[in-house]
Design a protein around this motif. Structure first.
Motif, PDB file in Angstrom:
ATOM      1  N   THR A 160      65.693  -5.975  80.792  1.00 32.11           N
ATOM      2  CA  THR A 160      66.458  -5.828  82.036  1.00 32.11           C
ATOM      3  C   THR A 160      66.091  -6.902  83.038  1.00 32.11           C
ATOM      4  OG1 THR A 160      66.558  -3.436  81.680  1.00 32.11           O
ATOM      5  CG2 THR A 160      67.044  -4.246  83.895  1.00 32.11           C
ATOM      6  N   GLN A 161      64.797  -7.204  83.153  1.00 26.40           N
ATOM      7  CA  GLN A 161      64.358  -8.228  84.104  1.00 26.40           C
ATOM      8  C   GLN A 161      64.885  -9.606  83.715  1.00 26.40           C
ATOM      9  OE1 GLN A 161      62.646  -5.811  82.866  1.00 26.40           O
ATOM     10  NE2 GLN A 161      61.237  -4.893  84.357  1.00 26.40           N
ATOM     11  N   LEU A 162      64.899  -9.878  82.412  1.00 19.43           N
ATOM     12  CA  LEU A 162      65.419 -11.167  81.969  1.00 19.43           C
ATOM     13  C   LEU A 162      66.918 -11.288  82.235  1.00 19.43           C
ATOM     14  CD1 LEU A 162      63.499 -11.564  78.576  1.00 19.43           C
ATOM     15  CD2 LEU A 162      63.125 -12.853  80.678  1.00 19.43           C
ATOM     16  N   GLU A 163      67.669 -10.214  82.030  1.00 19.64           N
ATOM     17  CA  GLU A 163      69.107 -10.242  82.329  1.00 19.64           C
ATOM     18  C   GLU A 163      69.353 -10.446  83.825  1.00 19.64           C
ATOM     19  OE1 GLU A 163      71.530 -10.380  80.297  1.00 19.64           O
ATOM     20  OE2 GLU A 163      70.471  -9.984  78.416  1.00 19.64           O
ATOM     21  N   ASP A 164      68.547  -9.789  84.646  1.00 20.23           N
ATOM     22  CA  ASP A 164      68.683  -9.981  86.103  1.00 20.23           C
ATOM     23  C   ASP A 164      68.367 -11.423  86.486  1.00 20.23           C
ATOM     24  OD1 ASP A 164      69.361  -7.354  86.337  1.00 20.23           O
ATOM     25  OD2 ASP A 164      67.354  -6.669  86.920  1.00 20.23           O
ATOM     26  N   PHE A 165      67.357 -11.988  85.846  1.00 19.61           N
ATOM     27  CA  PHE A 165      66.993 -13.382  86.113  1.00 19.61           C
ATOM     28  C   PHE A 165      68.134 -14.320  85.720  1.00 19.61           C
ATOM     29  CE2 PHE A 165      64.224 -17.150  84.779  1.00 19.61           C
ATOM     30  CZ  PHE A 165      64.179 -17.661  86.064  1.00 19.61           C
ATOM     31  N   ASN A 166      68.760 -14.032  84.618  1.00 17.34           N
ATOM     32  CA  ASN A 166      69.896 -14.846  84.156  1.00 17.34           C
ATOM     33  C   ASN A 166      71.087 -14.737  85.118  1.00 17.34           C
ATOM     34  OD1 ASN A 166      70.983 -16.525  81.936  1.00 17.34           O
ATOM     35  ND2 ASN A 166      72.469 -14.842  81.781  1.00 17.34           N
ATOM     36  N   ARG A 167      71.373 -13.511  85.571  1.00 17.65           N
ATOM     37  CA  ARG A 167      72.472 -13.332  86.529  1.00 17.65           C
ATOM     38  C   ARG A 167      72.175 -14.008  87.864  1.00 17.65           C
ATOM     39  NH1 ARG A 167      72.954  -8.164  84.019  1.00 17.65           N
ATOM     40  NH2 ARG A 167      71.455  -7.276  85.499  1.00 17.65           N
ATOM     41  N   LEU A 168      70.893 -14.021  88.245  1.00 19.88           N
ATOM     42  CA  LEU A 168      70.509 -14.662  89.507  1.00 19.88           C
ATOM     43  C   LEU A 168      70.797 -16.157  89.459  1.00 19.88           C
ATOM     44  CD1 LEU A 168      69.255 -14.361  92.288  1.00 19.88           C
ATOM     45  CD2 LEU A 168      67.000 -14.663  91.235  1.00 19.88           C
ATOM     46  N   ARG A 169      70.503 -16.793  88.310  1.00 23.58           N
ATOM     47  CA  ARG A 169      70.812 -18.226  88.193  1.00 23.58           C
ATOM     48  C   ARG A 169      72.326 -18.462  88.229  1.00 23.58           C
ATOM     49  NH1 ARG A 169      72.367 -22.581  85.195  1.00 23.58           N
ATOM     50  NH2 ARG A 169      71.082 -24.459  85.477  1.00 23.58           N
ATOM     51  N   ALA A 170      73.088 -17.625  87.504  1.00 23.72           N
ATOM     52  CA  ALA A 170      74.539 -17.784  87.498  1.00 23.72           C
ATOM     53  C   ALA A 170      75.120 -17.622  88.896  1.00 23.72           C
ATOM     54  CB  ALA A 170      75.169 -16.781  86.543  1.00 23.72           C
ATOM     55  N   SER A 171      74.568 -16.673  89.654  1.00 23.49           N
ATOM     56  CA  SER A 171      75.045 -16.476  91.025  1.00 23.49           C
ATOM     57  C   SER A 171      74.682 -17.660  91.902  1.00 23.49           C
ATOM     58  CB  SER A 171      74.445 -15.184  91.598  1.00 23.49           C
ATOM     59  OG  SER A 171      74.857 -14.991  92.927  1.00 23.49           O
ATOM     60  N   ALA A 172      73.480 -18.212  91.724  1.00 22.96           N
ATOM     61  CA  ALA A 172      73.069 -19.368  92.518  1.00 22.96           C
ATOM     62  C   ALA A 172      73.928 -20.582  92.215  1.00 22.96           C
ATOM     63  CB  ALA A 172      71.597 -19.680  92.254  1.00 22.96           C
ATOM     64  N   VAL A 173      74.254 -20.791  90.936  1.00 23.87           N
ATOM     65  CA  VAL A 173      75.087 -21.932  90.556  1.00 23.87           C
ATOM     66  C   VAL A 173      76.480 -21.817  91.169  1.00 23.87           C
ATOM     67  CG1 VAL A 173      76.245 -23.029  88.602  1.00 23.87           C
ATOM     68  CG2 VAL A 173      73.820 -22.428  88.445  1.00 23.87           C
ATOM     69  N   SER A 174      77.031 -20.604  91.235  1.00 26.59           N
ATOM     70  CA  SER A 174      78.376 -20.415  91.784  1.00 26.59           C
ATOM     71  C   SER A 174      78.424 -20.569  93.287  1.00 26.59           C
ATOM     72  CB  SER A 174      78.904 -19.026  91.395  1.00 26.59           C
ATOM     73  OG  SER A 174      78.146 -18.015  92.046  1.00 26.59           O
ATOM     74  N   LYS A 175      77.265 -20.583  93.965  1.00 25.24           N
ATOM     75  CA  LYS A 175      77.241 -20.655  95.428  1.00 25.24           C
ATOM     76  C   LYS A 175      77.155 -22.073  95.950  1.00 25.24           C
ATOM     77  CE  LYS A 175      77.497 -16.293  95.694  1.00 25.24           C
ATOM     78  NZ  LYS A 175      78.799 -15.707  96.033  1.00 25.24           N
ATOM     79  N   PHE A 176      77.168 -23.080  95.066  1.00 26.56           N
ATOM     80  CA  PHE A 176      77.066 -24.452  95.532  1.00 26.56           C
ATOM     81  C   PHE A 176      78.270 -24.865  96.366  1.00 26.56           C
ATOM     82  CE2 PHE A 176      74.349 -25.499  91.552  1.00 26.56           C
ATOM     83  CZ  PHE A 176      73.265 -24.859  92.137  1.00 26.56           C
ATOM     84  N   VAL A 177      79.415 -24.198  96.161  1.00 25.01           N
ATOM     85  CA  VAL A 177      80.635 -24.561  96.902  1.00 25.01           C
ATOM     86  C   VAL A 177      80.840 -23.696  98.134  1.00 25.01           C
ATOM     87  CG1 VAL A 177      81.775 -25.457  94.851  1.00 25.01           C
ATOM     88  CG2 VAL A 177      82.014 -23.044  95.423  1.00 25.01           C
ATOM     89  N   ASP A 178      80.017 -22.658  98.318  1.00 19.53           N
ATOM     90  CA  ASP A 178      80.154 -21.765  99.479  1.00 19.53           C
ATOM     91  C   ASP A 178      79.332 -22.315 100.622  1.00 19.53           C
ATOM     92  OD1 ASP A 178      81.699 -20.202  97.895  1.00 19.53           O
ATOM     93  OD2 ASP A 178      80.143 -18.718  97.468  1.00 19.53           O
ATOM     94  N   LYS A 179      80.017 -22.740 101.673  1.00 16.79           N
ATOM     95  CA  LYS A 179      79.324 -23.403 102.773  1.00 16.79           C
ATOM     96  C   LYS A 179      79.028 -22.415 103.889  1.00 16.79           C
ATOM     97  CE  LYS A 179      81.543 -27.807 101.651  1.00 16.79           C
ATOM     98  NZ  LYS A 179      82.368 -28.931 102.111  1.00 16.79           N
TER      99      LYS A 179
END
Length: 625
Positions: free
Chosen positions: A38-57
């Motif tokens: 579960t912790q590894l899946e949360d860590f993976n989702r955290l990276r995906a969320s961070a990558v998607s926020k590069f365009v949110d200013k």
């Protein structure tokens, strides 16, 4: 001098699955410590969320980047990610290279958590510069939220209005039911009439309150105005429907007339949304008319009691119950009075509840939604329901307790009132008096409901009128546009029909063909005017005579030459026997008589002399006068 901010573009990267390659290492290394899937899946989702926020200013996106950076730094010392251990390829593009068609953008791929963290720090700085630039140059729009947040706020407000209307409706319905039950038992007026002679104080207060509200005259005014408002709205809607129907009927007629040449879109397809909107308004008006009918029935039912309270002559309407109807010392009277006090407390609580439902606000709604959007990337319906429960949950629990208390209180009132009624004297005067007091109490409650309903109905129809007028204008604009389109298309179709070539004629039957023409008769000899007689001797016949020069007088039309067929023999005209016009004319010596040429050939008769032409007598070729 204005401060100029320069923003740095963010580095771009692709998706990477962190959980799968790290899961085996964690099991092998930390297996005894438990399951960390579960912790590894949360860590993976955290990276995906961070990558998607590069365009949110906005700053909420920075929070996600900070969280992923801190988690990556914490994991780096426990789960190594290098070229030799737990190899995960992190591919990052050059932020300042735009690339080209052949080689694309420059990038660097390394299997290193430190490299991932450095690139992440670069993007944190880049995003901070972009946010600073926006805040510097778009101060006029600092109160605008992202579109997803704005939609969530609008959805929340719609659900909030629905909750408020439902809860207020439940409170008012319960209060009306409570008043109806008490009026059927003549409470609390029966408790004030223990002597059977005096007018209860509650009836006097109700009469005064009704008079202050305008009495029955105010109701009559509202009752007269309501049908006029309804009629105005119905006329607007009916006229709108007529415009649509006329346009559609005209389109169908022209489509039947011109067939496939009528190429524009049929009206029934274009007017589907307009008809749906018209049907919605029609349903609204029909529902309002039904409600108006209920109001009118209630008005007629309680009109007599409302008139008595409006005039203020309550004492004249109540008969005396007699001395044997006195119940001042009955214990049920005191118990009922205590229960009536609880009824007033319940009503007072509901007024407070209704005020709170209509005025409760959520100041942190936008910031809460921004935080949810930054973490999850979307604001779902469950988020709205959660905030509604947080905002209204405690108040709704109090409402449910209030409604439940009313049910228990009514049960006690009915039991005590039964005891009270058994103790009362059942003579005719007391029964008639109690019936009239019940009627007046019900009339007062009905008056308040009617005035509120009629006021709301008037406001409803007045608010509906501009909406219908706007809808009518929209339909009118549509019909005008369709008429313009119709006129242009009719002109085009009619021009096309007029310029269309006619079909070839059918072949003519053989029996209708004219017969072949026979050989034409010989043309008649052209008429020539008589020639003027010459006075000089004619030329010798052994010499060839030259024809006179041709001349056409000025202004005289040239006569067409007759057709001539050289293959058709020409028969000379037959002269009367014995006719010789040259008998008395001069015959030169040696000329045979009777115009006989040598060899027996006949000459044509001599023509008469030409008439003289004025002004042409001296021209060459013309004989002298």
């Amino acid at each position: 001098m204005a401060t100029v901010f320069l923003s740095i573009p963010s580095k771009q990267t692709g998706e990477v699955n962190l959980a799968k390659p790290l899961k085996q290492f964690v099991q092998d290394t930390y297996g005894a410590s438990g399951d960390f899937t579960t912790q590894l899946e949360d860590f993976n989702r955290l990276r995906a969320s961070a990558v998607s926020k590069f365009v949110d200013k906005h700053e909420a996106a920075l929070e996600v980047l900070y969280r992923y950076h801190d988690q990556l730094a914490a994991v780096e010392g426990k789960i190594p990610i290098t070229e030799n251990a737990n190899r995960i390829n992190f591919k990052w593009m050059d932020a300042f290279d735009k690339g080209n068609f052949f080689v694309g953008k420059l990038h660097l791929t390394l299997s290193s958590a430190a490299y991932e963290r450095v690139c992440l720090l670069f993007n944190i700085a880049a995003l901070s510069s972009q946010i600073a630039e926006i805040q510097n140059f778009k101060d006029l729009f600092e109160n605008l939220h992202p579109l997803a947040v704005q939609h969530a706020i609008q959805g929340f407000e719609a659900k909030k209005s629905e909750v408020v209307n439902i809860e207020i409706g439940r409170l008012r319905e319960a209060t009306q039911m409570l008043n109806g039950v008490l009026a059927s038992m003549n409470l609390p007026a029966a408790l004030e009439d223990t002597s059977g002679r005096a007018v209860p104080a509650s009836l006097i207060e109700k009469s005064q309150a009704m008079q202050q509200l305008g009495g029955i005259a105010a109701l009559d005014t509202l009752m007269r105005e309501l049908p006029e408002l309804l009629k105005r709205n119905k006329e607007i809607l009916d006229e709108t429907a007529r415009l649509m129907n006329d346009e559609e009927r005209s389109d169908k007629e022209l489509r039947q007339q011109f067939g496939e040449r009528w190429t524009r879109t049929p009206s029934e397809k274009l007017t589907e949304p307009l008809k749906a909107e018209a049907a919605k308004y029609s349903t609204i008006i029909e529902t309002a008319m039904n409600a108006d009918g209920v109001v009118k029935m209630k008005y007629n039912e309680h009109r007599q009691g409302i008139e008595i309270l409006s005039r203020g002559n309550v004492a004249e309407a109540l008969p005396n119950a007699g001395p044997d109807a006195q119940l001042q010392g009955n214990p049920a009277v005191g118990e009922l009075r205590g229960l009536m006090g609880q009824v007033e407390a319940i009503k007072a609580e509901r007024e407070v509840f209704e005020f709170e439902l209509q005025n409760i606000k959520s100041d942190s709604l936008a910031s809460d939604f921004l935080s949810v959007l930054a973490v999850d990337g979307v604001i779902g319906p469950e988020v709205l329901d959660s905030h509604l429960d947080k905002l209204y949950g405690a108040l709704q629990a109090q409402l449910r307790e209030n409604l439940g208390r009313q049910e228990r209180l009514l049960a006690q009132i009915q039991t005590t009132n039964t005891q009270f009624c058994m103790a009362k004297n059942s003579n005719d005067g007391a029964s008639k008096r109690e019936a009239i007091m019940k009627q007046l109490a019900a009339a007062f409650d009905a008056y308040n409901e009617l005035k509120e309903n009629l006021t709301e109905g008037t406001r409803f129809y007045n608010d509906l009128t501009p909406l219908l007028a706007k809808f009518q204008q929209k339909v009118s604009d549509f019909c005008f546009a369709r008429k313009t389109e119709k006129d242009d298309l009719m002109h085009e179709v009619q021009s096309r029909i007029a310029n269309q070539p006619s079909p070839p004629l059918p072949s003519q039957p053989s029996y209708q063909k004219p017969p072949a023409p026979s050989r034409p008769p010989p043309p008649a000899a052209p008429h020539q005017p008589p020639q003027q007689q010459y006075h000089q001797p004619p030329p010798q016949y052994h010499q060839q005579q030259q024809p006179p020069p041709s001349f056409t007088p000025q202004g005289a039309p040239s006569a067409p030459y007759p057709s001539y067929n050289p293959y058709q023999p020409m028969t000379p005209p037959t002269l009367p026997t014995g006719f010789n016009p040259y008998m008395s004319m001069y015959r030169p010596p040696g000329m045979p008589p009777n115009n006989a040429a040598p060899g027996g050939m006949q000459y044509p008769p001599q023509q008469l002399p030409y008439p003289s032409y004025p002004g042409y007598s001296n021209q060459p070729g013309y004989p002298p006068r």
